[in-house]
Design a protein around this motif. Structure first.
Motif, PDB file in Angstrom:
ATOM      1  N   ILE A 384      52.838 -17.354  25.773  1.00  0.00           N
ATOM      2  CA  ILE A 384      50.583 -17.495  26.001  1.00  0.00           C
ATOM      3  C   ILE A 384      50.059 -18.021  25.264  1.00  0.00           C
ATOM      4  O   ILE A 384      48.991 -18.178  24.671  1.00  0.00           O
ATOM      5  CB  ILE A 384      50.585 -16.201  26.973  1.00  0.00           C
ATOM      6  CG1 ILE A 384      48.814 -16.214  28.162  1.00  0.00           C
ATOM      7  CG2 ILE A 384      50.093 -14.715  25.738  1.00  0.00           C
ATOM      8  CD1 ILE A 384      49.060 -17.373  28.990  1.00  0.00           C
ATOM      9  N   VAL A 385      50.111 -17.389  23.616  1.00  0.00           N
ATOM     10  CA  VAL A 385      49.438 -17.876  22.641  1.00  0.00           C
ATOM     11  C   VAL A 385      49.576 -19.135  22.408  1.00  0.00           C
ATOM     12  O   VAL A 385      48.196 -19.750  22.097  1.00  0.00           O
ATOM     13  CB  VAL A 385      50.008 -17.010  21.568  1.00  0.00           C
ATOM     14  CG1 VAL A 385      48.987 -17.089  20.328  1.00  0.00           C
ATOM     15  CG2 VAL A 385      49.566 -15.573  22.002  1.00  0.00           C
ATOM     16  N   ALA A 386      50.543 -19.384  22.119  1.00  0.00           N
ATOM     17  CA  ALA A 386      50.830 -20.705  22.155  1.00  0.00           C
ATOM     18  C   ALA A 386      50.091 -22.482  23.012  1.00  0.00           C
ATOM     19  O   ALA A 386      49.392 -22.833  22.396  1.00  0.00           O
ATOM     20  CB  ALA A 386      52.310 -21.932  21.902  1.00  0.00           C
ATOM     21  N   LEU A 387      50.561 -21.316  23.966  1.00  0.00           N
ATOM     22  CA  LEU A 387      50.126 -21.911  25.492  1.00  0.00           C
ATOM     23  C   LEU A 387      48.224 -22.257  25.327  1.00  0.00           C
ATOM     24  O   LEU A 387      47.897 -23.676  25.796  1.00  0.00           O
ATOM     25  CB  LEU A 387      50.198 -21.149  26.919  1.00  0.00           C
ATOM     26  CG  LEU A 387      49.429 -22.113  27.935  1.00  0.00           C
ATOM     27  CD1 LEU A 387      49.650 -23.648  28.028  1.00  0.00           C
ATOM     28  CD2 LEU A 387      49.582 -21.712  29.245  1.00  0.00           C
ATOM     29  N   ALA A 388      47.502 -21.110  24.981  1.00  0.00           N
ATOM     30  CA  ALA A 388      46.038 -21.406  24.611  1.00  0.00           C
ATOM     31  C   ALA A 388      46.076 -22.214  23.837  1.00  0.00           C
ATOM     32  O   ALA A 388      44.728 -22.824  23.909  1.00  0.00           O
ATOM     33  CB  ALA A 388      45.538 -19.274  24.772  1.00  0.00           C
ATOM     34  N   ALA A 392      42.820 -25.763  24.121  1.00  0.00           N
ATOM     35  CA  ALA A 392      42.255 -25.602  23.165  1.00  0.00           C
ATOM     36  C   ALA A 392      41.912 -27.263  22.476  1.00  0.00           C
ATOM     37  O   ALA A 392      40.833 -27.735  22.048  1.00  0.00           O
ATOM     38  CB  ALA A 392      41.610 -24.735  21.609  1.00  0.00           C
ATOM     39  N   VAL A 393      42.865 -27.535  21.686  1.00  0.00           N
ATOM     40  CA  VAL A 393      42.782 -28.970  22.108  1.00  0.00           C
ATOM     41  C   VAL A 393      42.884 -30.271  22.864  1.00  0.00           C
ATOM     42  O   VAL A 393      42.660 -31.201  22.344  1.00  0.00           O
ATOM     43  CB  VAL A 393      44.527 -28.760  20.671  1.00  0.00           C
ATOM     44  CG1 VAL A 393      45.155 -30.096  20.523  1.00  0.00           C
ATOM     45  CG2 VAL A 393      44.372 -28.349  19.897  1.00  0.00           C
ATOM     46  N   PRO A 396      38.504 -29.807  24.937  1.00  0.00           N
ATOM     47  CA  PRO A 396      38.087 -28.689  24.460  1.00  0.00           C
ATOM     48  C   PRO A 396      36.429 -28.506  25.060  1.00  0.00           C
ATOM     49  O   PRO A 396      35.296 -27.405  25.165  1.00  0.00           O
ATOM     50  CB  PRO A 396      37.233 -30.022  22.922  1.00  0.00           C
ATOM     51  CG  PRO A 396      38.019 -31.128  23.455  1.00  0.00           C
ATOM     52  CD  PRO A 396      38.955 -30.500  24.560  1.00  0.00           C
ATOM     53  N   GLN A 397      36.733 -28.984  26.324  1.00  0.00           N
ATOM     54  CA  GLN A 397      35.108 -29.404  26.872  1.00  0.00           C
ATOM     55  C   GLN A 397      35.355 -28.219  28.854  1.00  0.00           C
ATOM     56  O   GLN A 397      34.699 -28.761  28.846  1.00  0.00           O
ATOM     57  CB  GLN A 397      34.447 -30.297  27.488  1.00  0.00           C
ATOM     58  CG  GLN A 397      34.293 -30.824  26.290  1.00  0.00           C
ATOM     59  CD  GLN A 397      32.996 -30.798  26.001  1.00  0.00           C
ATOM     60  OE1 GLN A 397      32.259 -30.312  26.309  1.00  0.00           O
ATOM     61  NE2 GLN A 397      32.951 -30.738  24.035  1.00  0.00           N
ATOM     62  N   ALA A 398      36.345 -27.218  28.234  1.00  0.00           N
ATOM     63  CA  ALA A 398      36.479 -26.355  29.999  1.00  0.00           C
ATOM     64  C   ALA A 398      35.577 -25.716  29.710  1.00  0.00           C
ATOM     65  O   ALA A 398      34.486 -25.246  28.634  1.00  0.00           O
ATOM     66  CB  ALA A 398      37.674 -26.168  28.876  1.00  0.00           C
ATOM     67  N   ALA A 399      34.616 -25.677  30.799  1.00  0.00           N
ATOM     68  CA  ALA A 399      34.091 -23.971  31.200  1.00  0.00           C
ATOM     69  C   ALA A 399      34.813 -23.281  31.787  1.00  0.00           C
ATOM     70  O   ALA A 399      33.786 -22.074  31.819  1.00  0.00           O
ATOM     71  CB  ALA A 399      33.244 -24.932  32.590  1.00  0.00           C
ATOM     72  N   VAL A 400      35.692 -23.407  32.373  1.00  0.00           N
ATOM     73  CA  VAL A 400      37.136 -21.864  32.925  1.00  0.00           C
ATOM     74  C   VAL A 400      37.578 -22.382  32.597  1.00  0.00           C
ATOM     75  O   VAL A 400      38.212 -23.540  32.924  1.00  0.00           O
ATOM     76  CB  VAL A 400      36.093 -21.956  34.303  1.00  0.00           C
ATOM     77  CG1 VAL A 400      37.205 -20.696  34.955  1.00  0.00           C
ATOM     78  CG2 VAL A 400      34.506 -21.522  35.149  1.00  0.00           C
ATOM     79  N   LEU A 421      41.010 -20.204  22.385  1.00  0.00           N
ATOM     80  CA  LEU A 421      40.306 -20.795  23.329  1.00  0.00           C
ATOM     81  C   LEU A 421      38.877 -21.299  23.004  1.00  0.00           C
ATOM     82  O   LEU A 421      37.953 -20.470  21.898  1.00  0.00           O
ATOM     83  CB  LEU A 421      39.463 -20.072  25.154  1.00  0.00           C
ATOM     84  CG  LEU A 421      41.085 -19.263  25.524  1.00  0.00           C
ATOM     85  CD1 LEU A 421      40.929 -18.823  26.754  1.00  0.00           C
ATOM     86  CD2 LEU A 421      42.104 -20.522  25.941  1.00  0.00           C
ATOM     87  N   PRO A 422      38.292 -22.657  23.532  1.00  0.00           N
ATOM     88  CA  PRO A 422      37.070 -23.221  22.718  1.00  0.00           C
ATOM     89  C   PRO A 422      35.506 -21.314  23.298  1.00  0.00           C
ATOM     90  O   PRO A 422      35.813 -20.565  23.806  1.00  0.00           O
ATOM     91  CB  PRO A 422      36.698 -24.373  23.900  1.00  0.00           C
ATOM     92  CG  PRO A 422      38.313 -24.193  24.463  1.00  0.00           C
ATOM     93  CD  PRO A 422      38.952 -23.166  24.325  1.00  0.00           C
TER      94      PRO A 422
END
Length: 467
Positions: A384-388, A392-393, A396-400, A421-422
């Motif tokens: 899960i850490v690598a997935l997060a 983020a890469v 980067p413009q994610a809201a949720v 996360l961003p």
């Protein structure tokens, strides 16, 4: 004084040309000059056809012809052996071996009983072979009423066989492969123009993609010694979607405002008005507020806040070690599917991703098709850490961002994943734990963490988060 033609030594090119064209060796040994070579002719004056004879295809040698015949015979024997091996069933091999053994014992020891047994087995084999003859040229049509079902539902289909030939087709069997299993249908004797229909139902117990077909026609003897199959090459993919639950009355986009969360710095133009300020060199004159300019006596321009469009991201961890059982993994897929479907129905931009990469989700059907094919990722791709970090890469413009994982991820992993996360994103983590009797809600860093034991607990848990 001239030299006699008999004593003239032929040039090198003339000798090579004679050898390539198959000249007689005895004539060369006696020193005879070829008829085309004059006594005073030089190499440059040779006819052009002599040069072409140097590259003319030569005749195959006897060893090469013998090797070609052996290779051709070997290929034919291999095809015949493969065909025979496909026709003879395991019981047929037993009968063949028994017949050979009985004939050998009967002839070697002169036992009449073994001779009778060998004759009976041979007669059975000979009669069974006749069941392989006959044409099975059906026109076959395979029809599935639904090519996409949910786990637990039945896929109903039909099989139509028509005899469009001018002769009667003897009874046969039709084999319909379904995944790793197969269904067998008995087809009666069909006269010219006759039609036979079969209706079948495919039960689904697990998520996945099942290949239904290709349909093949099988003919054989009643005992099961020999079998002949004609493949009709008609297959249909059956998508078994994961279970999902409807999040009615919940707009997941409300975790962030429809226009996005305002950033901390200001921009010269956007959709969210912030304030008025005095004009500075380089400002766009289109943003001048003329009423305020007239009232203040100096040029005033509008100032805006930079906002981000609502961008919904679902990260589903597929690492095997983060799930205690296959049931937890299927629950996590169902949670990701339910949340993603809600986002698509709310007209959000959905970006779904696993450790293997993005899941194509332009439509709800395509999104569920992608979930049907999911499996566990390789350990080297991380959890899960690598997935997060990948989210983020790539977003980067994610809201949720909704992270979905299993009970194998502890609080430290979730805290580290959320920290990757961003900045400013609203994070929600869902943990699938089949030991949980009721949904649990807690806060880890800046993220809300929901622990679920069943899919029907998801709407109530999300409602708590929104409240």
């Amino acid at each position: 004084m001239t030299t006699e033609p008999a004593t003239q030594t032929p040039s090198r090119r003339a000798r090579r040309g004679a050898g390539a064209s198959g000249a007689d060796g005895t004539a060369a040994a006696s020193g005879a000059t070829p008829a085309t070579a004059d006594a005073g002719e030089t190499d440059a004056e040779r006819p052009a056809e002599d040069a072409s004879s140097l590259v003319a295809p030569r005749a195959a040698t006897s060893a090469e012809r013998r090797r070609e015949r052996i290779e051709s015979a070997t290929r034919a024997a291999t095809r015949a052996t493969r065909t025979i091996a496909e026709i003879i069933r395991p019981l047929g091999w037993v009968f063949l071996a028994g017949a050979v053994l009985l004939w050998w014992l009967a002839l070697a020891f002169g036992w009449k009983e073994l001779l009778v047994a060998a004759a009976v087995l041979t007669a059975v084999l000979a009669v069974s072979v006749f069941f392989l003859f006959g044409r099975t040229s059906y026109d076959i049509e395979l029809d599935l009423t639904r090519t996409r079902v949910v786990v637990g539902e039945r896929a109903v289909g039909g099989l139509a066989l028509v005899n469009r030939t001018s002769r009667t087709i003897l009874p046969s069997e039709v084999v319909l492969p379904v995944g790793h299993g197969r269904g067998v249908f008995q087809v009666p004797r069909l006269v010219p123009g006759a039609e036979h229909e079969e209706v079948f139902a495919i039960p689904t117990t697990a998520r996945g993609v099942l290949e239904v077909g290709p349909v093949s026609v099988r003919r054989g003897d009643p005992i099961g010694l020999f079998e002949r199959t004609h493949d009709r090459r008609q297959a249909v993919d059956l998508y078994v979607h994961p279970r999902t639950t409807a999040l009615d009355g919940l707009s997941l986009g409300h975790l962030r405002d429809l226009e996005g969360l305002p950033a901390q710095h200001l921009a010269r133009d956007d959709v969210s008005f912030h304030a008025l300020r005095e004009y500075q060199p380089g400002d766009d004159l289109r943003h001048v507020h003329w009423k305020s300019t007239a009232r203040a006596g100096k040029v005033m321009v509008r100032q805006y806040e930079e906002t981000r469009r609502s961008h919904f991201v679902v990260g589903l961890s597929t690492l095997r070690h983060e799930y205690r059982s296959d049931e937890e993994f299927e629950l996590a897929i169902s949670v990701a599917g339910s949340v993603g479907l809600r986002a698509l129905r709310d007209s959000r931009i959905l970006d779904a991703r696993t450790q293997e990469g993005p899941l194509r989700s332009p439509t709800p059907r395509r999104f569920l098709d992608e979930l049907s094919q999911l499996g566990h990722s390789r350990p080297r791709q991380g959890g899960i850490v690598a997935l997060a970090g990948a989210l983020a890469v790539h977003a980067p413009q994610a809201a949720v961002v909704v992270l979905v994982t299993g009970s194998g991820s502890d609080a430290g992993d979730l805290r580290l994943a959320c920290s990757r996360l961003p900045e400013g994103v609203r994070a929600l983590a869902v943990v699938a734990d089949d030991r949980a009797d009721a949904p649990a809600l807690k806060r880890i860093a800046e993220a809300d963490v929901i622990t679920l034991g069943a899919l029907d607990q998801l709407p109530r848990a999300v409602r708590k988060v929104l409240s």
